[in-house]
Scaffold this motif. Sequence first.
Motif, PDB file in Angstrom:
ATOM      1  N   GLN A   1       0.838  -1.185   0.000  1.00 30.17           N
ATOM      2  CA  GLN A   1       0.000   0.000   0.000  1.00 30.17           C
ATOM      3  C   GLN A   1       0.876   1.239   0.000  1.00 30.17           C
ATOM      4  O   GLN A   1       1.864   1.323   0.717  1.00 30.17           O
ATOM      5  N   VAL A   2       0.529   2.197  -0.815  1.00 30.89           N
ATOM      6  CA  VAL A   2       1.284   3.447  -0.916  1.00 30.89           C
ATOM      7  C   VAL A   2       0.561   4.535  -0.141  1.00 30.89           C
ATOM      8  O   VAL A   2      -0.670   4.630  -0.183  1.00 30.89           O
ATOM      9  N   GLN A   3       1.336   5.351   0.555  1.00 34.11           N
ATOM     10  CA  GLN A   3       0.767   6.482   1.287  1.00 34.11           C
ATOM     11  C   GLN A   3       1.509   7.756   0.954  1.00 34.11           C
ATOM     12  O   GLN A   3       2.732   7.757   0.794  1.00 34.11           O
ATOM     13  N   LEU A   4       0.762   8.841   0.879  1.00 35.83           N
ATOM     14  CA  LEU A   4       1.317  10.184   0.749  1.00 35.83           C
ATOM     15  C   LEU A   4       0.841  10.974   1.951  1.00 35.83           C
ATOM     16  O   LEU A   4      -0.364  10.978   2.254  1.00 35.83           O
ATOM     17  N   VAL A   5       1.758  11.646   2.622  1.00 39.55           N
ATOM     18  CA  VAL A   5       1.395  12.402   3.818  1.00 39.55           C
ATOM     19  C   VAL A   5       1.970  13.803   3.707  1.00 39.55           C
ATOM     20  O   VAL A   5       3.190  14.006   3.774  1.00 39.55           O
ATOM     21  N   GLU A   6       1.080  14.780   3.553  1.00 42.49           N
ATOM     22  CA  GLU A   6       1.520  16.170   3.459  1.00 42.49           C
ATOM     23  C   GLU A   6       1.813  16.751   4.838  1.00 42.49           C
ATOM     24  O   GLU A   6       1.205  16.348   5.833  1.00 42.49           O
ATOM     25  N   SER A   7       2.718  17.708   4.868  1.00 45.19           N
ATOM     26  CA  SER A   7       2.995  18.468   6.079  1.00 45.19           C
ATOM     27  C   SER A   7       3.482  19.858   5.679  1.00 45.19           C
ATOM     28  O   SER A   7       3.842  20.082   4.523  1.00 45.19           O
ATOM     29  N   GLY A   8       3.472  20.760   6.658  1.00 48.83           N
ATOM     30  CA  GLY A   8       4.010  22.086   6.419  1.00 48.83           C
ATOM     31  C   GLY A   8       2.986  23.179   6.286  1.00 48.83           C
ATOM     32  O   GLY A   8       3.341  24.358   6.179  1.00 48.83           O
ATOM     33  N   GLY A   9       1.713  22.815   6.276  1.00 46.83           N
ATOM     34  CA  GLY A   9       0.689  23.840   6.196  1.00 46.83           C
ATOM     35  C   GLY A   9       0.579  24.606   7.500  1.00 46.83           C
ATOM     36  O   GLY A   9       1.213  24.267   8.495  1.00 46.83           O
ATOM     37  N   GLY A  10      -0.211  25.661   7.473  1.00 45.21           N
ATOM     38  CA  GLY A  10      -0.402  26.454   8.680  1.00 45.21           C
ATOM     39  C   GLY A  10      -0.953  27.819   8.361  1.00 45.21           C
ATOM     40  O   GLY A  10      -1.450  28.070   7.264  1.00 45.21           O
TER      41      GLY A  10
ATOM     42  N   PHE B   1       7.987   1.072  -6.971  1.00 43.77           N
ATOM     43  CA  PHE B   1       9.022   0.706  -7.936  1.00 43.77           C
ATOM     44  C   PHE B   1       9.557   1.955  -8.634  1.00 43.77           C
ATOM     45  O   PHE B   1      10.743   2.103  -8.859  1.00 43.77           O
ATOM     46  N   SER B   2       8.657   2.835  -8.970  1.00 47.38           N
ATOM     47  CA  SER B   2       9.082   4.110  -9.539  1.00 47.38           C
ATOM     48  C   SER B   2       7.926   5.103  -9.462  1.00 47.38           C
ATOM     49  O   SER B   2       6.765   4.717  -9.310  1.00 47.38           O
ATOM     50  N   ILE B   3       8.292   6.368  -9.522  1.00 46.21           N
ATOM     51  CA  ILE B   3       7.293   7.436  -9.470  1.00 46.21           C
ATOM     52  C   ILE B   3       7.392   8.253 -10.738  1.00 46.21           C
ATOM     53  O   ILE B   3       8.484   8.704 -11.103  1.00 46.21           O
ATOM     54  N   ASN B   4       6.288   8.433 -11.380  1.00 51.47           N
ATOM     55  CA  ASN B   4       6.265   9.286 -12.572  1.00 51.47           C
ATOM     56  C   ASN B   4       6.060  10.728 -12.112  1.00 51.47           C
ATOM     57  O   ASN B   4       6.870  11.271 -11.418  1.00 51.47           O
ATOM     58  N   ALA B   5       4.988  11.323 -12.466  1.00 55.27           N
ATOM     59  CA  ALA B   5       4.759  12.711 -12.091  1.00 55.27           C
ATOM     60  C   ALA B   5       4.344  12.834 -10.629  1.00 55.27           C
ATOM     61  O   ALA B   5       3.710  11.939 -10.074  1.00 55.27           O
TER      62      ALA B   5
ATOM     63  N   CYS C   1      -1.273  16.589  -2.118  1.00 53.64           N
ATOM     64  CA  CYS C   1      -0.169  16.010  -2.870  1.00 53.64           C
ATOM     65  C   CYS C   1      -0.721  14.884  -3.743  1.00 53.64           C
ATOM     66  O   CYS C   1      -1.610  14.143  -3.319  1.00 53.64           O
ATOM     67  N   ASN C   2      -0.167  14.752  -4.935  1.00 48.25           N
ATOM     68  CA  ASN C   2      -0.571  13.688  -5.852  1.00 48.25           C
ATOM     69  C   ASN C   2       0.669  13.064  -6.478  1.00 48.25           C
ATOM     70  O   ASN C   2       1.646  13.758  -6.759  1.00 48.25           O
ATOM     71  N   ALA C   3       0.618  11.766  -6.698  1.00 48.84           N
ATOM     72  CA  ALA C   3       1.742  11.095  -7.346  1.00 48.84           C
ATOM     73  C   ALA C   3       1.234   9.937  -8.195  1.00 48.84           C
ATOM     74  O   ALA C   3       0.315   9.218  -7.777  1.00 48.84           O
ATOM     75  N   ASN C   4       1.824   9.770  -9.346  1.00 46.10           N
ATOM     76  CA  ASN C   4       1.552   8.609 -10.198  1.00 46.10           C
ATOM     77  C   ASN C   4       2.671   7.611  -9.963  1.00 46.10           C
ATOM     78  O   ASN C   4       3.822   7.862 -10.331  1.00 46.10           O
ATOM     79  N   ILE C   5       2.313   6.496  -9.341  1.00 45.66           N
ATOM     80  CA  ILE C   5       3.307   5.558  -8.830  1.00 45.66           C
ATOM     81  C   ILE C   5       3.120   4.182  -9.451  1.00 45.66           C
ATOM     82  O   ILE C   5       1.983   3.700  -9.557  1.00 45.66           O
ATOM     83  N   ILE C   6       4.234   3.575  -9.838  1.00 45.61           N
ATOM     84  CA  ILE C   6       4.229   2.192 -10.295  1.00 45.61           C
ATOM     85  C   ILE C   6       4.609   1.319  -9.112  1.00 45.61           C
ATOM     86  O   ILE C   6       5.698   1.455  -8.560  1.00 45.61           O
ATOM     87  N   GLY C   7       3.686   0.456  -8.726  1.00 41.11           N
ATOM     88  CA  GLY C   7       3.908  -0.407  -7.582  1.00 41.11           C
ATOM     89  C   GLY C   7       4.263  -1.828  -7.985  1.00 41.11           C
ATOM     90  O   GLY C   7       4.742  -2.072  -9.095  1.00 41.11           O
TER      91      GLY C   7
ATOM     92  N   ARG D   1      -0.551   4.063 -10.970  1.00 44.05           N
ATOM     93  CA  ARG D   1      -1.793   4.431 -10.296  1.00 44.05           C
ATOM     94  C   ARG D   1      -1.602   5.781  -9.640  1.00 44.05           C
ATOM     95  O   ARG D   1      -0.512   6.118  -9.181  1.00 44.05           O
ATOM     96  N   SER D   2      -2.674   6.569  -9.591  1.00 38.90           N
ATOM     97  CA  SER D   2      -2.625   7.889  -8.984  1.00 38.90           C
ATOM     98  C   SER D   2      -2.996   7.805  -7.515  1.00 38.90           C
ATOM     99  O   SER D   2      -4.007   7.196  -7.149  1.00 38.90           O
ATOM    100  N   TYR D   3      -2.171   8.424  -6.682  1.00 40.36           N
ATOM    101  CA  TYR D   3      -2.418   8.436  -5.239  1.00 40.36           C
ATOM    102  C   TYR D   3      -2.533   9.883  -4.766  1.00 40.36           C
ATOM    103  O   TYR D   3      -1.884  10.783  -5.293  1.00 40.36           O
ATOM    104  N   TRP D   4      -3.337  10.061  -3.709  1.00 39.71           N
ATOM    105  CA  TRP D   4      -3.541  11.379  -3.108  1.00 39.71           C
ATOM    106  C   TRP D   4      -3.228  11.336  -1.619  1.00 39.71           C
ATOM    107  O   TRP D   4      -3.469  10.328  -0.956  1.00 39.71           O
ATOM    108  N   GLY D   5      -2.717  12.449  -1.119  1.00 39.15           N
ATOM    109  CA  GLY D   5      -2.572  12.608   0.310  1.00 39.15           C
ATOM    110  C   GLY D   5      -3.871  13.085   0.920  1.00 39.15           C
ATOM    111  O   GLY D   5      -4.863  13.309   0.220  1.00 39.15           O
TER     112      GLY D   5
END
Length: 119
Positions: free
Chosen positions: A1-10, A29-33, A94-100, A106-110
């Motif tokens: 399972q892939v996770q994206l976790v944003e931080s730094g807002g405020g 395995f790799s991340i595209n955009a 945050c969004n990432a297109n990840i090859i697992g 597949r597109s993932y969102w935080g």
Amino acid sequence: QVQLVESGGGLVQAGGSLRLSCPASGIIFSINAMGWYRQAPGKQRELVATIRSGSTNYADSVKGRFTISRDNAKNTVYLQMNSLKPEDAAVYYCNANIIGSGGTSRSYWGQGTQVTVSS
């Protein structure tokens, strides 16, 4: 399972700066955009910036003020936001297109991080 976790807002005053971070974790395995999007109350989610193979793309509203970057070794994307305006206030995703492990992209969102800009 892939996770994206944003931080730094405020909360920041107009004219101030924030730096958002978003590491991707899991079986990767790799991340595209990778990219950042934002959604203000009552508005649709909109693209802020993307980065792929070193090429970047920005929304006109943030050009010259925001900078997207990526650390491939850490599977992390950043968004440096300078000269913030009240209209930049939104939840940033945050969004990432990840090859697992399956070999497909597949597109993932935080979960999003809130940015509030006071005038």
